[in-house]
Design an enzyme around this catalytic site. Structure first.
Site, PDB file in Angstrom:
ATOM      1  N   HIS A 121      -3.095   6.749   7.291  1.00  0.00           N
ATOM      2  CA  HIS A 121      -2.149   7.723   6.719  1.00  0.00           C
ATOM      3  C   HIS A 121      -2.867   9.004   6.301  1.00  0.00           C
ATOM      4  CE1 HIS A 121       1.830   5.997   6.507  1.00  0.00           C
ATOM      5  NE2 HIS A 121       1.409   4.884   5.942  1.00  0.00           N
ATOM      6  N   GLY A 140       0.843  -1.190   0.000  1.00  0.00           N
ATOM      7  CA  GLY A 140       0.000   0.000   0.000  1.00  0.00           C
ATOM      8  C   GLY A 140       0.871   1.229   0.000  1.00  0.00           C
ATOM      9  N   CYS A 170       5.927  -0.171   7.710  1.00  0.00           N
ATOM     10  CA  CYS A 170       5.480   0.970   6.898  1.00  0.00           C
ATOM     11  C   CYS A 170       6.670   1.489   6.098  1.00  0.00           C
ATOM     12  CB  CYS A 170       4.953   2.060   7.826  1.00  0.00           C
ATOM     13  SG  CYS A 170       4.440   3.558   6.950  1.00  0.00           S
ATOM     14  N   LEU A 171       6.436   1.812   4.843  1.00  0.00           N
ATOM     15  CA  LEU A 171       7.518   2.317   3.996  1.00  0.00           C
ATOM     16  C   LEU A 171       8.033   3.662   4.493  1.00  0.00           C
ATOM     17  CD1 LEU A 171       6.023   1.413   0.483  1.00  0.00           C
ATOM     18  CD2 LEU A 171       7.882   0.229   1.686  1.00  0.00           C
ATOM     19  N   GLN A 174       2.663   9.868   1.925  1.00  0.00           N
ATOM     20  CA  GLN A 174       3.982   9.224   1.921  1.00  0.00           C
ATOM     21  C   GLN A 174       4.860   9.697   0.765  1.00  0.00           C
ATOM     22  OE1 GLN A 174       2.208   5.027   2.418  1.00  0.00           O
ATOM     23  NE2 GLN A 174       4.149   4.952   3.523  1.00  0.00           N
ATOM     24  N   HIS A 199      -4.411   0.560   7.719  1.00  0.00           N
ATOM     25  CA  HIS A 199      -3.101   1.220   7.729  1.00  0.00           C
ATOM     26  C   HIS A 199      -3.081   2.400   6.746  1.00  0.00           C
ATOM     27  CE1 HIS A 199       1.475   0.961   7.945  1.00  0.00           C
ATOM     28  NE2 HIS A 199       1.265   1.756   6.910  1.00  0.00           N
ATOM     29  N   GLU A 200      -3.577   2.176   5.532  1.00  0.00           N
ATOM     30  CA  GLU A 200      -3.523   3.235   4.512  1.00  0.00           C
ATOM     31  C   GLU A 200      -4.488   4.372   4.835  1.00  0.00           C
ATOM     32  OE1 GLU A 200      -1.043   3.231   2.634  1.00  0.00           O
ATOM     33  OE2 GLU A 200      -0.530   1.152   3.095  1.00  0.00           O
TER      34      GLU A 200
HETATM   35 ZN    ZN Z   1       2.481   3.113   5.917  1.00  0.00          ZN
END
Ligand code: ZN
Length: 200
Positions: A160, A52, A114-115, A57, A156-157
């Site tokens: 964000h 995702g 998480c990225l 991000q 999670h997304e």
């Molecule tokens: Zn993330």
């Protein structure tokens, strides 16, 4: 064809990750600039690789995220781990202005990463099931129900987009480098991890 664009993924501490993203209008969604952005976000997510990617991000405070859990990502993972996590492939989807309209009281806890918190992982409790309303890339309203890992990805997304990171929800004693997660915790049942960390 031009090569895939890889957008820069910002890391925790960047203010945009803590802002509430603004919704997109139907006119914006169908504008070529957003169409192009979606392609770049998809390519950036696949390159990372991740399951995702939300617009904050890549530095944009707009309510847009992409998700995809590919068959090939699941190949190296033991079947019992996949079953325990209820992890199954998720087709590529574009989520615009998404809202969680229902969530199960039942929660499940697993390591999550998480990225934008690159190199780390921690135990995070999430609702096992959610229902989400959103607009797709054609500005068409959609309703999606998900359970298990796909439900985790959605939560999670969508977090964000309101400036929330998993580190806000994690069991902080489980916060671990990916190296150490692989070395010590990856293959243990969550109850054993909790016991070893003094989490009861
Ligand atoms: Zn993330």
């Amino acid at each position: 064809m031009s090569p895939p664009v890889r957008l820069k993924i910002v890391q925790t501490g960047e203010p945009v990750l803590r802002q509430a993203a603004r919704p997109l209008t139907a006119a914006e969604i169908t504008h070529p600039a957003i169409e192009e952005l979606i392609v770049h976000m998809r390519d950036t997510m696949r390159d990372a690789p991740g399951v995702g990617l939300a617009a904050p991000q890549i530095g944009l405070a707009i309510q847009l995220a992409v998700i995809e859990d590919r068959e090939e990502y699941l190949k190296g993972i033991a079947p019992e781990l996949l079953a325990e996590r209820e992890r199954q492939p998720v087709p590529f989807r574009v989520l615009i202005n998404p809202v969680i309209v229902e969530r199960s009281e039942e929660t499940v806890e697993f390591f999550e990463g998480c990225l934008s918190v690159a190199g780390f992982s921690a135990l995070v409790k999430r609702s096992r099931r959610v229902a989400v309303q959103y607009l797709d890339e054609h500005a068409k309203p959609q309703h999606l129900e998900a359970s298990g890992w796909p439900a985790r990805i959605l939560q999670h997304e969508i977090d964000h987009l309101s400036g929330v990171l998993y580190i806000d929800r994690m069991e902080s004693r489980s916060f671990s480098s990916l190296d150490n997660m692989g070395r010590h915790w990856k293959d243990l049942p969550v109850e054993s991890v909790r016991a070893a960390l003094g989490l009861g």
